[in-house]
Motif scaffolding. Structure first.
Motif, mmCIF file in Angstrom:
data_model
loop_
_atom_site.group_PDB
_atom_site.id
_atom_site.type_symbol
_atom_site.label_atom_id
_atom_site.label_comp_id
_atom_site.label_asym_id
_atom_site.label_seq_id
_atom_site.Cartn_x
_atom_site.Cartn_y
_atom_site.Cartn_z
ATOM 1 N N MET A 172 0.841 -1.211 0.000
ATOM 2 C CA MET A 172 0.000 0.000 0.000
ATOM 3 C C MET A 172 0.865 1.246 0.000
ATOM 4 S SD MET A 172 -1.448 -0.176 3.856
ATOM 5 C CE MET A 172 -0.701 -1.352 4.942
ATOM 6 N N PRO A 173 0.245 2.363 -0.403
ATOM 7 C CA PRO A 173 1.001 3.613 -0.435
ATOM 8 C C PRO A 173 1.462 4.006 0.968
ATOM 9 C CG PRO A 173 -1.138 3.873 -1.508
ATOM 10 C CD PRO A 173 -1.151 2.544 -0.839
ATOM 11 N N PHE A 174 2.562 4.658 1.025
ATOM 12 C CA PHE A 174 3.160 5.059 2.303
ATOM 13 C C PHE A 174 2.170 5.796 3.188
ATOM 14 C CE2 PHE A 174 5.442 8.222 4.895
ATOM 15 C CZ PHE A 174 6.285 7.379 5.598
ATOM 16 N N LEU A 175 1.415 6.697 2.589
ATOM 17 C CA LEU A 175 0.517 7.523 3.403
ATOM 18 C C LEU A 175 -0.608 6.719 4.023
ATOM 19 C CD1 LEU A 175 0.403 10.817 1.312
ATOM 20 C CD2 LEU A 175 1.676 10.348 3.408
ATOM 21 N N GLN A 176 -0.839 5.513 3.497
ATOM 22 C CA GLN A 176 -1.895 4.682 4.092
ATOM 23 C C GLN A 176 -1.346 3.682 5.109
ATOM 24 O OE1 GLN A 176 -4.289 3.039 0.876
ATOM 25 N NE2 GLN A 176 -4.458 5.110 0.020
ATOM 26 N N CYS A 177 -0.039 3.603 5.237
ATOM 27 C CA CYS A 177 0.552 2.682 6.208
ATOM 28 C C CYS A 177 0.297 3.179 7.629
ATOM 29 C CB CYS A 177 2.063 2.585 6.004
ATOM 30 S SG CYS A 177 2.532 1.749 4.497
ATOM 31 N N SER A 178 0.348 2.255 8.561
ATOM 32 C CA SER A 178 0.211 2.647 9.962
ATOM 33 C C SER A 178 1.435 3.477 10.359
ATOM 34 C CB SER A 178 0.155 1.405 10.839
ATOM 35 O OG SER A 178 1.425 0.773 10.834
ATOM 36 N N ALA A 179 1.268 4.219 11.419
ATOM 37 C CA ALA A 179 2.364 5.074 11.878
ATOM 38 C C ALA A 179 3.612 4.253 12.140
ATOM 39 C CB ALA A 179 1.947 5.831 13.128
ATOM 40 N N SER A 180 3.440 3.065 12.705
ATOM 41 C CA SER A 180 4.636 2.307 13.050
ATOM 42 C C SER A 180 5.326 1.760 11.804
ATOM 43 C CB SER A 180 4.309 1.199 14.040
ATOM 44 O OG SER A 180 3.090 0.598 13.696
ATOM 45 N N LEU A 181 4.560 1.378 10.794
ATOM 46 C CA LEU A 181 5.193 0.942 9.548
ATOM 47 C C LEU A 181 5.904 2.097 8.878
ATOM 48 C CD1 LEU A 181 2.821 -1.537 7.684
ATOM 49 C CD2 LEU A 181 5.007 -1.965 8.794
ATOM 50 N N GLN A 182 5.260 3.244 8.922
ATOM 51 C CA GLN A 182 5.896 4.436 8.341
ATOM 52 C C GLN A 182 7.244 4.692 9.004
ATOM 53 O OE1 GLN A 182 3.046 7.621 8.705
ATOM 54 N NE2 GLN A 182 2.070 7.136 6.739
ATOM 55 N N LEU A 183 7.245 4.536 10.316
ATOM 56 C CA LEU A 183 8.472 4.794 11.062
ATOM 57 C C LEU A 183 9.583 3.828 10.643
ATOM 58 C CD1 LEU A 183 9.771 6.534 13.260
ATOM 59 C CD2 LEU A 183 9.063 4.819 14.936
ATOM 60 N N VAL A 184 9.211 2.555 10.450
ATOM 61 C CA VAL A 184 10.207 1.573 10.018
ATOM 62 C C VAL A 184 10.865 2.030 8.721
ATOM 63 C CG1 VAL A 184 10.512 -0.763 9.119
ATOM 64 C CG2 VAL A 184 9.086 -0.382 11.128
ATOM 65 N N LEU A 185 10.037 2.417 7.772
ATOM 66 C CA LEU A 185 10.569 2.835 6.475
ATOM 67 C C LEU A 185 11.423 4.093 6.586
ATOM 68 C CD1 LEU A 185 7.695 2.183 3.955
ATOM 69 C CD2 LEU A 185 10.071 1.456 3.742
ATOM 70 N N VAL A 186 10.953 5.033 7.386
ATOM 71 C CA VAL A 186 11.696 6.288 7.520
ATOM 72 C C VAL A 186 13.031 6.042 8.218
ATOM 73 C CG1 VAL A 186 11.700 8.532 8.670
ATOM 74 C CG2 VAL A 186 9.691 7.792 7.405
ATOM 75 N N GLU A 187 13.008 5.165 9.211
ATOM 76 C CA GLU A 187 14.278 4.886 9.892
ATOM 77 C C GLU A 187 15.268 4.215 8.944
ATOM 78 O OE1 GLU A 187 12.914 2.937 13.472
ATOM 79 O OE2 GLU A 187 13.225 4.787 14.640
ATOM 80 N N GLU A 188 14.757 3.364 8.085
ATOM 81 C CA GLU A 188 15.640 2.755 7.081
ATOM 82 C C GLU A 188 16.201 3.811 6.142
ATOM 83 O OE1 GLU A 188 13.462 -1.529 6.606
ATOM 84 O OE2 GLU A 188 13.995 -0.432 4.775
ATOM 85 N N ALA A 189 15.312 4.666 5.677
ATOM 86 C CA ALA A 189 15.753 5.718 4.758
ATOM 87 C C ALA A 189 16.771 6.627 5.435
ATOM 88 C CB ALA A 189 14.564 6.531 4.277
ATOM 89 N N ASP A 190 16.581 6.817 6.718
ATOM 90 C CA ASP A 190 17.496 7.670 7.479
ATOM 91 C C ASP A 190 18.885 7.050 7.570
ATOM 92 O OD1 ASP A 190 18.196 9.868 9.248
ATOM 93 O OD2 ASP A 190 18.194 8.358 10.847
ATOM 94 N N ARG A 191 18.918 5.723 7.746
ATOM 95 C CA ARG A 191 20.216 5.056 7.884
ATOM 96 C C ARG A 191 20.931 4.923 6.547
ATOM 97 N NH1 ARG A 191 17.547 1.972 11.804
ATOM 98 N NH2 ARG A 191 16.884 0.485 10.234
ATOM 99 N N GLU A 192 20.130 4.793 5.495
ATOM 100 C CA GLU A 192 20.687 4.470 4.187
ATOM 101 C C GLU A 192 21.861 5.360 3.753
ATOM 102 O OE1 GLU A 192 17.837 2.472 1.264
ATOM 103 O OE2 GLU A 192 18.335 4.394 0.322
ATOM 104 N N PRO A 193 21.723 6.686 3.809
ATOM 105 C CA PRO A 193 22.837 7.524 3.307
ATOM 106 C C PRO A 193 24.136 7.362 4.080
ATOM 107 C CG PRO A 193 20.994 8.893 4.100
ATOM 108 C CD PRO A 193 20.553 7.476 4.179
ATOM 109 N N PHE A 194 24.074 6.775 5.277
ATOM 110 C CA PHE A 194 25.295 6.556 6.058
ATOM 111 C C PHE A 194 26.004 5.283 5.622
ATOM 112 C CE2 PHE A 194 22.681 9.299 8.695
ATOM 113 C CZ PHE A 194 23.585 10.262 9.095
ATOM 114 N N GLY A 195 25.308 4.419 4.864
ATOM 115 C CA GLY A 195 25.881 3.148 4.442
ATOM 116 C C GLY A 195 26.956 3.351 3.386
ATOM 117 N N LEU A 196 27.879 2.405 3.339
ATOM 118 C CA LEU A 196 29.012 2.529 2.429
ATOM 119 C C LEU A 196 28.545 2.606 0.980
ATOM 120 C CD1 LEU A 196 32.066 2.579 2.094
ATOM 121 C CD2 LEU A 196 32.009 0.087 1.905
ATOM 122 N N TRP A 197 27.656 1.684 0.618
ATOM 123 C CA TRP A 197 27.186 1.597 -0.757
ATOM 124 C C TRP A 197 26.550 2.905 -1.200
ATOM 125 C CZ3 TRP A 197 27.570 0.279 -5.345
ATOM 126 C CH2 TRP A 197 26.502 0.254 -6.232
#
Ligand SMILES: Cc1cc2nc3c(=O)[nH]c(=O)nc-3n(C[C@H](O)[C@H](O)[C@H](O)COP(=O)(O)OP(=O)(O)OC[C@H]3O[C@@H](n4cnc5c(N)ncnc54)[C@H](O)[C@@H]3O)c2cc1C
Ligand code: SF4
Lengths: 563, 186
Positions: free
Chosen positions: B100-125
């Motif tokens: 489902m679209p991000f805006l329809q996800c539950s708050a906690s699912l949204q948080l999971v995705l955002v936390e991943e996106a937040d970590r991503e730019p720090f990764g080596l790749w």
């Protein structure tokens, strides 16, 4: 000819920046009817500081540069002081073209006050280490003055300007007449102590800046807002608009004429002297001539040079007073944007209050005596240094999101220390400017070509500037030390100087020991173009002292009937 | 985050990797930063980064408007395109993982995705990629603008950060008071 009498003054001053403001003040003080010609608009103190009391949220882009601003002013926007809150005090580059034969950032402010509105206010005297350097090393030509000639004039201008700082009795950086200093913060005090303990010749001192830390001649006191480049409603720092211009106006002897672009100095071949200047009115586009017994050129280093090169006559086919061929040569600027930064893990329970518009300074410690002699370069550099605690700006580079993250970013972070070097540049005759043969600006004036670069001496010095900064941070126990050496094209440091140098010999220099043209005795030039060498100190204080000194000389020569 | 959501997120991210190349969605991509879609997404992301607590959050400080203005006025077309592409990839990943679209996800699912996106730019790749492509990870841009817009807002000066319009003094070395906030500007 009534228009001639109407347009005749005792003195004309061209340009109302830091030096023109001083010339106007000094000449009017001596009773001279003075015409101050300024190419830009009028900027009234306080009234014309539209952003001075804005809060951060009043700026649509929170001071990020817009693409539009950058495109309109690709050069000015490289200057650290240029943003949404100050851009109205810088020129529009597309309207003021010049040719960069090599990269050269010509940072300008065309208005009453010139760049005195936006300058960084750091003020350091030169010493005989600087005035004797050319002679001792056989570089370029000797300065025609020594420290003792200028010392009383430093004191004279300092008493008026108001400079905060602390006496240190350093031979290479003589003390000014000071108002109370701005104290260091904890990490800076720590750093200063460690430097004194570790290095024989090095000290770190409070920055010396043109801020009135106490009420001074009706100005200030500084309120520690650190928004100075927007203009200061408290007159907390020195600018033409807040200090010299009101003083000149008070005498009743000043006529300020904005929108007056001086295109050339008019030379009378019969009388063998300059008789006046030609001016284009920027509003009506009409050309008028103004006349006077003496003329002070203070249009900034390159502005003045452009006027001289454009003033051709049978006597001076290469530009006014340019028999030596030195007009336009020996362009210098300090090189900077090199140094190091580091983090400090101590003092978690300390902070500071207020926004200090100043920092600290590490005076030159290389090539100051036999013991500090370098093999790899001549001259030296000083550091401006600053400590602070990281604030919310670390959020963009810190992992985390959410309520706890928000709270964490709002708490003061780790201390850090930044050291940036300002290095001397030697005068090279082929670092030069000349007038275009085919390109003109919107006023029909030939535009400048600027061909200037830093050389081996500056590049070798930069390596030392970077390493020594890192070494001092290390000595102070800093962690995560990050040396840097960013691109620093000449011009960007805004200390461009040297293209109309002073000297003893008319064959190799343009001005004498009193900033008087060797070949045109009633023309005086006291902006940065007069400099014979660059030192590594921020130069405006020296320009001011030379200006006051030259005015005093010019007036006494007039009284003696010599001019 | 609830345990159930966490499990689902974990499973989904495995699925997401498996189905990564199956570009499926027919939902409209964001093409224009001024569109309501873009605005809604940016506004929710900013609020997750700096949420309302007992003090105002990004949304009530008007940070969403600021981010869009800054992207439009202070970034090049190329940077904007990279940012929009980042937003679209982020949405696409969400749909392929959670259906489902991000805006329809539950708050906690949204948080999971955002936390991943937040970590991503720090990764080596990611660091290599952004250096080679000379492109900033969209979340890094977003977070930088969110912080700037928020901490320099009038709202943030009501208890989040310390601000004095006219300090009137400079004291270089003072004891850090309990609860002392960082200065809004130096
Ligand atoms: C951001 C910034 C920070 C700085 N920080 C420091 C510092 O910390 N310490 C320091 O010592 N220096 C500093 N400087 C440099 C300092 O501003 C200059 O050295 C100083 O302003 C030079 O004074 P001036 O009178 O020669 O020129 P300006 O102040 O530039 O004034 C020249 C004036 O002449 C006018 N003019 C030009 N051409 C003509 C013409 N043809 N006809 C009529 N008028 C003309 C201009 O409009 C202008 O008003 C800084 C500069 C900048 C931009
Ligand atoms: S710091 Fe001082 S000089 Fe600068 S703007 Fe504030 S009051 Fe004026």
């Amino acid at each position: 000819m009534s228009s001639v009498t109407e347009n005749t003054y005792d003195a004309i001053v061209v340009g109302s920046g830091i030096t023109g403001g001083w010339a106007a003040k000094e000449l009017t003080r001596h009773g001279m009817k003075t015409l101050l010609l300024e190419r830009g608009r009028e900027v009234y103190h306080i009234k014309d500081y539209p952003t001075a009391i804005n809060d951060p949220w009043d700026f649509e882009h929170r001071l990020l540069l817009t693409v539009k601003l950058k495109e309109a002013s690709p050069v000015q926007s490289r200057c650290y002081a240029f943003d949404e809150s100050t851009s109205h005090f810088f020129v529009n580059d597309s309207e003021n073209p010049y040719v960069q034969v090599k990269p050269f950032s010509w940072i300008r402010g065309y208005q009453t006050g010139g760049r005195s509105l936006v300058w960084g206010r750091q003020c350091y005297r030169f010493s005989d280490l600087d005035f004797e350097a050319n002679l001792k090393e056989g570089i370029a030509v000797d300065w025609p003055i020594r420290y003792r000639d200028i010392a009383p004039w430093y004191a004279y201008v300092e008493r008026f300007v108001g400079i905060s700082g602390r006496p240190e009795s350093l031979p290479q950086l003589p003390d000014s007449v000071f108002l109370p200093p701005m104290e260091m913060n904890c990490v800076e005090k720590h750093m200063a102590r460690r430097i004194r303990e570790t290095f024989e010749n090095r000290v770190m001192i409070e920055g010396r800046a043109a801020h009135v830390t106490v009420q001074h001649l009706g100005r200030g006191p500084c309120q520690y807002r650190n928004l100075c480049a927007r203009g200061c409603p408290f007159a907390g720092y020195f600018s033409t608009n807040s200090a010299t211009l009101p003083a000149a106006q008070e005498t009743g002897n000043l006529t300020l004429r904005p929108f007056s672009i001086v295109t050339e100095v008019v030379y009378d071949e019969v009388k063998s002297r300059a008789v006046g200047v030609r001016v284009i009115d920027a509003k009506t586009r009409r050309t008028t001539e103004y006349y006077s017994r003496i003329i002070f050129l203070n249009a900034s280093t390159l502005g003045t040079t452009q006027i001289l090169l454009n003033s051709v006559s049978r006597r001076f086919p290469e530009g006014l007073g340019n028999g030596s061929g030195q007009v336009g040569r020996n362009l210098m600027d300090h090189h900077f944007q090199v140094g190091a930064a580091g983090d400090y893990e101590g003092f978690p329970d300390r902070y500071y209050e207020g926004r200090r518009p100043n920092g600290t300074y590490i005076p030159r410690f290389r090539n100051i005596d036999e013991k500090t002699r370098r093999r790899d370069y001549l001259r030296g550099f000083g550091y401006q240094a600053r400590g602070k605690r990281l604030g919310w700006e670390r959020a963009g580079m810190t992992p985390g999101v959410g309520a706890r993250f928000k709270e964490r970013m709002a708490v003061p972070g780790i201390w850090n220390m930044w050291l940036g070097g300002w290095g001397e540049c030697l005068p090279y005759p082929d670092n030069r400017v000349w007038l275009s043969k085919d390109k003109v600006d919107m006023w029909g004036l030939p535009i400048l070509h600027v061909d200037c670069s830093f050389r081996e001496n500056e590049l070798s010095m930069r390596r030392d500037m970077k390493n020594s900064a890192a070494e001092m941070l290390e000595a102070a126990g800093m962690k995560n030390i990050r040396p840097f050496d960013y691109d620093s094209p000449p011009g960007l440091c805004t200390h461009e100087m040297g293209t109309v140098r002073m000297g003893r010999d008319p064959k190799t220099s343009v001005l004498n020991a009193f900033n008087q043209m060797h070949e045109v005795r009633n023309v005086f030039i006291t902006d940065g173009s007069c400099m014979t060498s660059s030192g590594c100190q921020n130069p405006s204080l020296t320009y001011m002292a030379l200006t006051a000194r030259a005015c005093d000389y010019a007036v006494s020569e007039m009284k003696k009937g010599n001019l | 985050m609830k345990r159930r959501d966490a499990l689902r997120a974990g499973a989904a991210s495995v699925l997401g990797i498996l189905s990564g190349c199956r570009s499926s969605s027919s939902e409209a991509e964001i093409t224009d930063l001024s569109s309501p879609q873009a605005h809604d997404l940016i506004s929710v992301l900013a609020e997750i980064i700096l949420p309302e607590t007992d003090t105002p959050g990004a949304k009530s400080a008007g940070v969403d408007q600021f981010i869009i203005r800054a992207l439009n006025d202070c970034h090049t077309a190329r940077e904007r395109a990279a940012f929009v592409q980042g937003l679209n990839e982020f949405q696409k990943q969400c749909r392929s993982r959670f259906g489902m679209p991000f805006l329809q996800c539950s708050a906690s699912l949204q948080l999971v995705l955002v936390e991943e996106a937040d970590r991503e730019p720090f990764g080596l790749w990611s660091r290599i990629k952004s250096r080679v492509l000379r492109r900033t990870h969209f979340f890094r841009t977003l977070k930088r603008l969110t912080a700037l817009g928020y901490f320099t807002s009038r709202e943030a000066t009501t208890g989040v950060v310390a601000y004095e319009q006219i300090p009137g003094r400079w004291t270089g070395c003072v004891e850090l008071k309990t609860g002392q906030k960082t200065w809004a500007s130096e």
